[in-house]
Design a protein around this motif. Structure first.
Motif, PDB file in Angstrom:
ATOM      1  N   GLN A 127      46.354  45.680  45.264  1.00 30.62           N
ATOM      2  CA  GLN A 127      44.717  44.534  45.854  1.00 30.62           C
ATOM      3  C   GLN A 127      44.204  43.756  43.966  1.00 30.62           C
ATOM      4  OE1 GLN A 127      41.267  46.966  45.963  1.00 30.62           O
ATOM      5  NE2 GLN A 127      42.220  48.121  48.072  1.00 30.62           N
ATOM      6  N   THR A 128      44.657  45.037  43.483  1.00 28.03           N
ATOM      7  CA  THR A 128      44.800  43.508  41.508  1.00 28.03           C
ATOM      8  C   THR A 128      46.192  42.925  41.252  1.00 28.03           C
ATOM      9  OG1 THR A 128      45.242  45.018  40.351  1.00 28.03           O
ATOM     10  CG2 THR A 128      43.421  45.138  40.932  1.00 28.03           C
ATOM     11  N   SER A 130      48.015  44.822  39.500  1.00 21.47           N
ATOM     12  CA  SER A 130      48.180  44.080  37.324  1.00 21.47           C
ATOM     13  C   SER A 130      49.149  46.356  37.674  1.00 21.47           C
ATOM     14  CB  SER A 130      47.174  44.838  36.621  1.00 21.47           C
ATOM     15  OG  SER A 130      46.892  45.637  36.096  1.00 21.47           O
TER      16      SER A 130
ATOM     17  N   HIS C  34      48.083  43.544  31.284  1.00 19.08           N
ATOM     18  CA  HIS C  34      48.009  43.745  32.937  1.00 19.08           C
ATOM     19  C   HIS C  34      50.106  44.720  33.116  1.00 19.08           C
ATOM     20  CE1 HIS C  34      49.711  39.732  33.073  1.00 19.08           C
ATOM     21  NE2 HIS C  34      50.055  40.499  34.285  1.00 19.08           N
ATOM     22  N   GLY C  99      43.975  38.779  43.985  1.00 19.67           N
ATOM     23  CA  GLY C  99      44.871  39.956  43.511  1.00 19.67           C
ATOM     24  C   GLY C  99      46.345  38.657  44.247  1.00 19.67           C
ATOM     25  N   GLY C 100      47.517  38.538  43.145  1.00 17.68           N
ATOM     26  CA  GLY C 100      48.461  38.204  42.918  1.00 17.68           C
ATOM     27  C   GLY C 100      49.747  38.675  43.800  1.00 17.68           C
ATOM     28  N   HIS C 103      54.448  40.968  41.291  1.00 17.54           N
ATOM     29  CA  HIS C 103      53.937  42.177  40.610  1.00 17.54           C
ATOM     30  C   HIS C 103      54.986  41.513  39.761  1.00 17.54           C
ATOM     31  CE1 HIS C 103      51.805  42.882  43.742  1.00 17.54           C
ATOM     32  NE2 HIS C 103      52.354  44.042  44.498  1.00 17.54           N
ATOM     33  N   PHE C 104      54.774  42.225  38.295  1.00 20.45           N
ATOM     34  CA  PHE C 104      55.293  42.527  36.785  1.00 20.45           C
ATOM     35  C   PHE C 104      55.489  41.290  35.971  1.00 20.45           C
ATOM     36  CE2 PHE C 104      56.485  46.184  39.638  1.00 20.45           C
ATOM     37  CZ  PHE C 104      55.942  47.400  38.808  1.00 20.45           C
ATOM     38  N   GLY C 108      51.377  37.047  37.423  1.00 23.82           N
ATOM     39  CA  GLY C 108      50.779  37.538  38.358  1.00 23.82           C
ATOM     40  C   GLY C 108      50.055  38.494  38.680  1.00 23.82           C
ATOM     41  N   ALA C 109      49.046  38.796  38.316  1.00 23.53           N
ATOM     42  CA  ALA C 109      47.664  39.387  38.237  1.00 23.53           C
ATOM     43  C   ALA C 109      46.066  38.541  38.773  1.00 23.53           C
ATOM     44  CB  ALA C 109      47.669  40.679  37.374  1.00 23.53           C
ATOM     45  N   ILE C 112      43.284  38.275  36.191  1.00 19.80           N
ATOM     46  CA  ILE C 112      43.303  39.622  35.215  1.00 19.80           C
ATOM     47  C   ILE C 112      43.380  38.493  33.121  1.00 19.80           C
ATOM     48  CG2 ILE C 112      43.929  41.614  33.992  1.00 19.80           C
ATOM     49  CD1 ILE C 112      43.687  43.017  36.594  1.00 19.80           C
TER      50      ILE C 112
END
Lengths: 178, 107, 144
Positions: A127-128, A130, C34, C99-100, C103-104, C108-109, C112
């Motif tokens: 969802q985020t 992170s 993050h 949300g992105g 990830h990583f 990409g978040a 945040i």
């Protein structure tokens, strides 16, 4: 187990910090206790908190030493020393008794109840986006919490400035610099 | 054992006469409470709550107390700084850190 | 602590070498908050500590050229306002923060990293301002 060793170290450091005759040695032993707390966070698998605690600890030491430099510590004992000690120990004893009863209600060590946190762990990354779940909680799921925390810190800064700034008006009123 | 630490801090707050010692006691109490909250959320053989790439880990420790304690540390810093500035002002006004003397001067 | 001239030559040299490294480490912690452990608050305090180190080593005046007091206050308020805007944007928009997709990655978040940057700017300059106020008070008292 190393956690017990660190806790013993922290207890010794705090006793030394409380009972030291000198203010600067007290502050430095307090920083030793904070370092032990940071190590304990690292062992308890909380690296976020370890970094934050370490950094905040350094700031504590700098500000405290800045505050108490060139100042003395006067040791006094007035007449009601015995009464004060006895009442303090009574208070701490009653607190420990209630804490012992309250400790039975908590879940066992090592098996937490993860009703809400399990949901966060499952859906945190999706969802985020992170990877750090703690950051995901503080800045996305519970962002209003962090907002109010920031407000508290900002208010503290403004408060410190207001407390400090009074000195110009008291001591040289004719200049009126600020 | 965490309660022992808490008791030491409480003793320091209630018993000492120096303002800086009282601040030290407040800091120790705050440490003890943070450590207690983290100890509740610990899981045996758990992992840190950070998702690694390309793998599924399910036995993480509880991330919720960590987030709350992270807030708590910040608020503790704010409180301590305000207390220190107040202590400096008191020292400037009365010339001592002793709380009993401050009371006598005020009345 | 002689405030005007600063400390000895060894301290000055070591500070000149390590100041950039410390501030880069703080920015790294802010930007990767993050992905790896870290975050806005810790990174902000690290940036503050680098400036405090500079002030302790070189004396007060050299730092004040780079960071004025009013400029500090402006940055701090700006960070707080940015974070307030981001946090209350959810009320207006009536949907969750986006949300992105990848990830990583650093950006990409979603929101945040922006929150992290805002918090770090506010914390860093604000705490430095606080420390500066304490130092100023001690100096005024000694000179009195």
């Amino acid at each position: 187990m190393e956690l017990h060793l660190i806790l013993l170290f922290m207890i010794c450091a705090s006793v030394a910090a409380v009972e030291s005759k000198d203010l600067i040695s007290g502050v430095i032993t307090l920083s030793a206790a904070g370092l032990g707390l940071s190590l304990a966070f690292l062992i308890l698998k909380a690296p976020n908190l370890a970094i934050t605690q370490l950094v905040v600890e350094i700031l504590y030491v700098i500000i405290l030493i800045r505050a108490i430099i060139n100042k003395d510590l006067v040791l006094i004992k007035d007449g009601r020393w015995l009464f004060n000690t006895i009442s303090t120990f009574l208070f701490i004893g009653s607190f420990l008794i209630f804490a012992f009863f309250a400790l039975k209600e908590l879940p066992n060590f090592g098996q937490p109840i993860m009703k809400v946190a399990g949901e966060y762990l499952k859906s945190g990354l999706g969802q985020t986006g992170s990877a750090n779940i703690v950051t995901a909680i503080t800045l996305n799921f519970r962002s209003l919490d962090t907002l109010v925390e920031t407000a508290i810190l900002f208010t503290a800064i403004i408060g410190v400035l207001a407390i400090i700034r009074k000195v110009g008006k008291i001591y040289d009123p004719e200049k009126g610099k600020r | 054992m965490c309660f022992v630490l808490f008791s030491i801090g409480l003793y320091c707050i209630l018993r000492k006469r120096n303002i800086i010692k009282i601040i030290i006691g407040i800091v120790i109490v705050e440490y003890a409470l943070n450590l207690f909250l983290i100890l509740i959320g610990y899981r045996i053989h758990g992992r840190a709550p950070i998702v690694a790439q390309d793998q599924e880990i399910l036995n993480m420790v509880d991330p919720l107390p960590q987030a709350m304690v992270s807030t708590s540390i910040v608020i503790g810093l704010a409180i301590i700084v305000v207390l220190i500035s107040l202590a400096i002002r008191i020292y400037e006004k009365y010339g001592t850190f002793d709380i009993t003397k401050i009371r006598r001067l005020k009345g | 602590m002689s405030n005007e001239k600063g400390m000895s030559l060894i301290v000055k040299t070591v500070t000149r070498l390590t100041f950039g490294l410390i501030i880069i480490y703080g920015i790294y912690i802010v930007l990767r908050g993050h992905i790896s452990p870290g975050g806005g608050f810790a990174g902000g305090v690290i940036i503050t500590l680098s400036f405090i180190l500079l002030m302790l080593a070189f004396g007060k005046d050299n730092v004040l050229k780079k960071l004025n007091q009013s400029r500090c206050l402006t940055f701090s308020s700006l960070g707080a306002l940015i974070f307030l805007f981001i946090a209350t944007a959810g009320f207006i928009n009536k949907q969750k923060a986006v949300g992105g997709k990848e990830h990583f990655a650093i950006f990409g978040a979603g929101l945040i990293p922006l929150c992290d940057i805002a918090v770090s700017v506010m914390v860093g300059t604000g705490l430095f301002l606080m420390f500066f106020a304490l130092v100023l008070l001690v100096e005024e008292k000694e000179g009195k």
